[in-house]
Design a protein around this motif. Sequence first.
Motif, PDB file in Angstrom:
ATOM      1  N   ARG A   1     -87.427  -1.108 -60.914  1.00 23.45           N
ATOM      2  CA  ARG A   1     -86.348  -1.067 -59.927  1.00 23.45           C
ATOM      3  C   ARG A   1     -84.984  -0.954 -60.610  1.00 23.45           C
ATOM      4  O   ARG A   1     -84.092  -0.237 -60.137  1.00 23.45           O
ATOM      5  CB  ARG A   1     -86.418  -2.303 -59.018  1.00 23.45           C
ATOM      6  CG  ARG A   1     -87.553  -2.231 -57.997  1.00 23.45           C
ATOM      7  CD  ARG A   1     -87.516  -3.398 -57.041  1.00 23.45           C
ATOM      8  NE  ARG A   1     -87.922  -4.633 -57.680  1.00 23.45           N
ATOM      9  CZ  ARG A   1     -89.179  -5.082 -57.732  1.00 23.45           C
ATOM     10  NH1 ARG A   1     -90.162  -4.379 -57.165  1.00 23.45           N
ATOM     11  NH2 ARG A   1     -89.481  -6.232 -58.318  1.00 23.45           N
TER      12      ARG A   1
ATOM     13  N   ARG B   1     -90.550   5.336 -49.045  1.00 19.05           N
ATOM     14  CA  ARG B   1     -90.092   3.967 -48.752  1.00 19.05           C
ATOM     15  C   ARG B   1     -89.111   3.487 -49.810  1.00 19.05           C
ATOM     16  O   ARG B   1     -88.129   2.787 -49.504  1.00 19.05           O
ATOM     17  CB  ARG B   1     -91.287   3.019 -48.672  1.00 19.05           C
ATOM     18  CG  ARG B   1     -92.110   3.145 -47.403  1.00 19.05           C
ATOM     19  CD  ARG B   1     -93.076   1.979 -47.249  1.00 19.05           C
ATOM     20  NE  ARG B   1     -94.053   1.955 -48.330  1.00 19.05           N
ATOM     21  CZ  ARG B   1     -95.226   2.566 -48.298  1.00 19.05           C
ATOM     22  NH1 ARG B   1     -95.568   3.277 -47.228  1.00 19.05           N
ATOM     23  NH2 ARG B   1     -96.062   2.480 -49.310  1.00 19.05           N
ATOM     24  N   ARG B   2     -89.358   3.863 -51.065  1.00 21.63           N
ATOM     25  CA  ARG B   2     -88.466   3.438 -52.139  1.00 21.63           C
ATOM     26  C   ARG B   2     -87.092   4.100 -51.983  1.00 21.63           C
ATOM     27  O   ARG B   2     -86.068   3.475 -52.284  1.00 21.63           O
ATOM     28  CB  ARG B   2     -89.082   3.801 -53.485  1.00 21.63           C
ATOM     29  CG  ARG B   2     -88.394   3.170 -54.677  1.00 21.63           C
ATOM     30  CD  ARG B   2     -88.389   1.672 -54.637  1.00 21.63           C
ATOM     31  NE  ARG B   2     -89.720   1.103 -54.457  1.00 21.63           N
ATOM     32  CZ  ARG B   2     -89.970  -0.200 -54.414  1.00 21.63           C
ATOM     33  NH1 ARG B   2     -88.976  -1.067 -54.496  1.00 21.63           N
ATOM     34  NH2 ARG B   2     -91.202  -0.648 -54.257  1.00 21.63           N
TER      35      ARG B   2
ATOM     36  N   GLU C   1     -85.729   4.827 -49.126  1.00 19.64           N
ATOM     37  CA  GLU C   1     -85.079   4.059 -48.054  1.00 19.64           C
ATOM     38  C   GLU C   1     -84.484   2.772 -48.613  1.00 19.64           C
ATOM     39  O   GLU C   1     -83.379   2.364 -48.242  1.00 19.64           O
ATOM     40  CB  GLU C   1     -86.098   3.766 -46.951  1.00 19.64           C
ATOM     41  CG  GLU C   1     -85.490   3.244 -45.667  1.00 19.64           C
ATOM     42  CD  GLU C   1     -84.757   4.314 -44.878  1.00 19.64           C
ATOM     43  OE1 GLU C   1     -84.098   3.940 -43.892  1.00 19.64           O
ATOM     44  OE2 GLU C   1     -84.815   5.509 -45.239  1.00 19.64           O
ATOM     45  N   TRP C   2     -85.216   2.132 -49.540  1.00 22.63           N
ATOM     46  CA  TRP C   2     -84.700   0.923 -50.194  1.00 22.63           C
ATOM     47  C   TRP C   2     -83.462   1.253 -51.033  1.00 22.63           C
ATOM     48  O   TRP C   2     -82.473   0.506 -51.010  1.00 22.63           O
ATOM     49  CB  TRP C   2     -85.791   0.318 -51.085  1.00 22.63           C
ATOM     50  CG  TRP C   2     -85.294  -0.817 -51.933  1.00 22.63           C
ATOM     51  CD1 TRP C   2     -85.045  -2.105 -51.543  1.00 22.63           C
ATOM     52  CD2 TRP C   2     -84.967  -0.758 -53.332  1.00 22.63           C
ATOM     53  NE1 TRP C   2     -84.586  -2.853 -52.607  1.00 22.63           N
ATOM     54  CE2 TRP C   2     -84.535  -2.054 -53.714  1.00 22.63           C
ATOM     55  CE3 TRP C   2     -85.011   0.252 -54.283  1.00 22.63           C
ATOM     56  CZ2 TRP C   2     -84.145  -2.351 -55.021  1.00 22.63           C
ATOM     57  CZ3 TRP C   2     -84.624  -0.036 -55.591  1.00 22.63           C
ATOM     58  CH2 TRP C   2     -84.200  -1.322 -55.951  1.00 22.63           C
TER      59      TRP C   2
ATOM     60  N   THR D   1     -80.329   1.246 -49.114  1.00 24.23           N
ATOM     61  CA  THR D   1     -79.771  -0.081 -48.845  1.00 24.23           C
ATOM     62  C   THR D   1     -79.023  -0.648 -50.046  1.00 24.23           C
ATOM     63  O   THR D   1     -78.277  -1.619 -49.902  1.00 24.23           O
ATOM     64  CB  THR D   1     -80.867  -1.071 -48.424  1.00 24.23           C
ATOM     65  OG1 THR D   1     -81.731  -1.342 -49.557  1.00 24.23           O
ATOM     66  CG2 THR D   1     -81.709  -0.516 -47.284  1.00 24.23           C
ATOM     67  N   GLN D   2     -79.233  -0.056 -51.215  1.00 19.94           N
ATOM     68  CA  GLN D   2     -78.575  -0.538 -52.438  1.00 19.94           C
ATOM     69  C   GLN D   2     -77.335   0.278 -52.777  1.00 19.94           C
ATOM     70  O   GLN D   2     -76.829   0.226 -53.900  1.00 19.94           O
ATOM     71  CB  GLN D   2     -79.554  -0.458 -53.618  1.00 19.94           C
ATOM     72  CG  GLN D   2     -80.880  -1.134 -53.402  1.00 19.94           C
ATOM     73  CD  GLN D   2     -80.741  -2.618 -53.142  1.00 19.94           C
ATOM     74  OE1 GLN D   2     -80.098  -3.330 -53.916  1.00 19.94           O
ATOM     75  NE2 GLN D   2     -81.335  -3.095 -52.066  1.00 19.94           N
TER      76      GLN D   2
ATOM     77  N   ARG E   1     -91.162   7.097 -43.143  1.00 16.72           N
ATOM     78  CA  ARG E   1     -90.850   6.099 -44.163  1.00 16.72           C
ATOM     79  C   ARG E   1     -89.449   6.249 -44.744  1.00 16.72           C
ATOM     80  O   ARG E   1     -88.961   5.359 -45.418  1.00 16.72           O
ATOM     81  CB  ARG E   1     -91.892   6.174 -45.285  1.00 16.72           C
ATOM     82  CG  ARG E   1     -93.307   5.859 -44.810  1.00 16.72           C
ATOM     83  CD  ARG E   1     -94.335   6.152 -45.887  1.00 16.72           C
ATOM     84  NE  ARG E   1     -95.683   5.744 -45.487  1.00 16.72           N
ATOM     85  CZ  ARG E   1     -96.520   6.498 -44.801  1.00 16.72           C
ATOM     86  NH1 ARG E   1     -96.152   7.716 -44.432  1.00 16.72           N
ATOM     87  NH2 ARG E   1     -97.728   6.060 -44.478  1.00 16.72           N
TER      88      ARG E   1
END
Length: 360
Positions: free
Chosen positions: A13, A44-45, A47-48, A51-52, A77
């Motif tokens: 990450r 999905r990653r 999308e994460w 958020t960062q 996703r």
Amino acid sequence: MSLRLCVDGDRWRQHLLHTVSARPGIVPVAKGNGYGFGIGSLARRCEWLTTQSEQTGTGIDVLALGTYLELAQAADRFSGDLQVLTPWRPLGAALDVSETLSNRVIHTVSRTEDVRDLTERKPDARFVLEQLTSMRRHGMTRRELVEAARVLDDRRLAGLVGVSMHLPLNTASHVGEVERLLNDVVSTGLPTRTVFVSHLTIGELTRLRSSFPDFVIRPRVGTDLWLGDRTALSVTATVLDVHPLERGEAFGYRGRSMPKSGHLLIVSGGTAHGIGLEAPSGDQSLRSRAATIARSGMDVVGLVRSPFAIDGKQRLFAEPPHMQASMLFLPSGARVPGVGEDIEVRVRFTATTFDRVDIS
């Protein structure tokens, strides 16, 4: 009892965040087998990562996929736009994009006739025009871009998102070629200054952005993003069975004879996972050719190095891999792993399907 990709989640990450921070405007690429993770997992990653954005300084608003058939794996996703890298053609899955999804899809158009055809079928379609690079796979010449610009102007179409470049690998620098292509964009009169481009280094991006400050250069990144920190990734296979064999004893599908005494190991991972399947190498060096000749000689006598390693040493296939398992030869004197033990596997991630992906 599986072929497993194990990921050091914290390290991975952090690498993703660093890579996104270093490449403003990045467009992640998730195609094929999703670089071993699966397209859905990478969507999905992304999308994460969105958020960062406060931490990275850039959000993920576009995800690039390989084909139209891959859209379904990412659409639920990832909430941003989906760029399809395979050029649009008036056939197959390109014509089956659902109405609910079509407003999120960015098509790639690489022929002037497809500009006309796509926009006749769907006047509000969004697309990029692919330029022909030295790779010469898909794309338009400067003259064809001029014609495409005329079509867009005549029809007053507003769906052009930018231009696209897919550059070759293993070149000293792409800067000269990209400068020429950007000048072509200017000369054609296309109403865009956005460029989606693959395989540029951070240094090349910095130089081009300085030389062309009126352009928005968006790097598409796949391997360097998802697989750029290999120390965060490890692959293991489970030992399923161990059989001591004496020299001359028969084994396997083809009844081969054991060339010397040792052990036969049956481990998880076979052709269904991509084990033993090798893509042609682009390395044309003398060393590479010599290695190919050496491997061919080993194959003649039934000895082929496998990707499975025990105590740091790659072991030989006893015979060609089976669909979901492989047989390895372990000579006398080597440590014999027990049933249930996990051993190291060295794989090409883009050509391997894992039974499990475990991210800590």
